[in-house]
Design an enzyme around this catalytic site. Structure first.
Site, short mmCIF file in Angstrom:
data_model
loop_
_atom_site.label_atom_id
_atom_site.label_comp_id
_atom_site.label_asym_id
_atom_site.label_seq_id
_atom_site.Cartn_x
_atom_site.Cartn_y
_atom_site.Cartn_z
N ARG A 101 0.88 -1.42 0.20
CA ARG A 101 0.02 -0.05 -0.25
C ARG A 101 0.60 1.27 0.07
NH1 ARG A 101 -2.34 -3.36 4.24
NH2 ARG A 101 -4.57 -4.34 3.50
N LYS B 15 -2.63 -2.30 8.18
CA LYS B 15 -3.60 -1.70 8.45
C LYS B 15 -3.92 -2.32 9.94
CE LYS B 15 -6.52 -0.34 4.47
NZ LYS B 15 -7.53 -0.19 4.14
N HIS C 20 -2.23 2.32 -6.12
CA HIS C 20 -3.02 1.59 -5.94
C HIS C 20 -2.82 0.49 -7.25
CE1 HIS C 20 -4.12 -0.16 -2.92
NE2 HIS C 20 -5.88 -0.07 -2.71
N ARG D 153 -0.23 -1.88 -6.78
CA ARG D 153 -0.72 -3.27 -6.07
C ARG D 153 -2.05 -4.22 -6.68
NH1 ARG D 153 -1.60 -4.54 -0.05
NH2 ARG D 153 -3.85 -4.50 0.50
N TYR E 50 -9.41 -8.08 -6.52
CA TYR E 50 -8.45 -8.06 -6.81
C TYR E 50 -8.74 -9.04 -8.42
CZ TYR E 50 -6.83 -4.40 -3.51
OH TYR E 50 -6.95 -4.03 -1.98
#
Length: 313
Positions: A149, A173, A242, A245, A277
């Protein structure tokens, strides 16, 4: 708009700013959403907030949906409405909160855009022209190599990367730490960046990636440099952190089909998040199920017996 609608709304926004000390931006967001509701209430012929019922708000949600608002936006409107009615109850301007048990419609989850493998290879194989571009290439290689991230990349320190073992320690996170592999190309890019970093970093600076001023690179700077890299290298889509990612996750899944492994690499608590994803189709998932689930396996022995039984009838 009737005063019976405007007055309490003005008082509520003042309450958020003075008592709750919300930022002007947050107050503006509440005011914008609630003014939209107030206009709808007025048009519906309801002169006061206490006249609004649960049924009325359900009609309002349907109206927002017809106007094209996403489920997430409608949920934000409902959250503001619930908070507003809590204030009205406190001020004895309403007898109940009609928004309490109303939920927004679910939004469809769309697959994120990803970059083509060949295009990414072309962009990352470009040679840097100066020390800052050496840094930029290192950042982008590391993002794509390990699926980082933006915040994870920006927070890296020198001691979080082990070039000998090819690993990087990341704080994700929720303060959860995970150890990620670093690919060969990314290791080479870090090795090229470290001597350049020495000439830029301020004394005592621990950040792996620093600005021209020698300080830790900001999130916005990483975004701007990646966008610039894509423009100068002729990318056919805007590059952003992103995207790298997303591309990491998608390309890993296309090659391995191992959803659990990619979940661990991305640091997702819920595998359902990882599925967003993927570009895996149902046929692939069905094959994995058939091959893996003990009650779903269709081995050759069973197939042969079935054929033999059919031929004997």
């Amino acid at each position: 708009m009737p005063d019976d609608l405007c007055g309490p709304l003005t008082d509520f926004i003042r309450h958020l700013a003075s008592e709750k000390r919300h930022s002007p931006r947050t107050c503006d967001s509440y005011q914008r959403d609630l003014l939209r509701l107030a206009r709808w209430v007025a048009v519906s012929g309801l002169p006061a907030w206490q006249r609004v019922t649960n049924h009325d708000l359900r009609r309002y949600v349907a109206t927002l949906s017809r106007e094209g608002l996403s489920g997430r936006s409608i949920a934000r409107h409902l959250s503001a409405t619930r908070r507003f009615y809590q204030f009205l109850l406190r001020e004895k301007l309403a007898s109940d909160n009609p928004a309490l048990d109303i939920r927004a419609p679910k939004s469809g989850r769309h697959l994120p855009r990803v970059a083509d493998v060949d295009q990414l290879s072309h962009l990352l194989d470009s040679q840097p022209d100066d020390p800052l571009e050496v840094r930029d290439l290192c950042m982008f290689e590391l993002m794509y190599s390990s699926g980082l991230r933006l915040a994870e990349l920006a927070s890296l320190d020198l001691d979080t990367v082990d070039l000998r073992s090819g690993e990087v320690r990341v704080l994700g996170k929720g303060g959860k730490e995970r150890l990620l592999p670093v690919g060969k190309k990314a290791v080479e890019a870090i090795q090229a960046w470290l001597p350049q970093r020495t000439g830029l970093a301020s004394e005592g600076e621990s950040a792996l990636f620093v600005s021209q001023r020698g300080e830790r690179l900001s999130h916005r700077s990483v975004q701007a440099r990646l966008s610039r890299w894509g423009i100068t290298r002729g990318a056919d889509q805007k590059l952003h952190p992103h995207l790298l990612r997303h591309s990491f996750a998608s390309h890993m899944l296309e090659s391995s089909g191992d959803l659990r492994a990619v979940q661990e690499l991305l640091g997702h608590a819920d595998i359902a998040t990882t599925q967003v994803y993927t570009h895996l189709d149902f046929q692939h998932l069905a094959r994995v199920y058939d091959q893996s689930h003990p009650r779903a396996r269709r081995d050759k022995y069973h197939g042969r017996n079935k054929d033999e039984n059919s031929s004997g009838q």
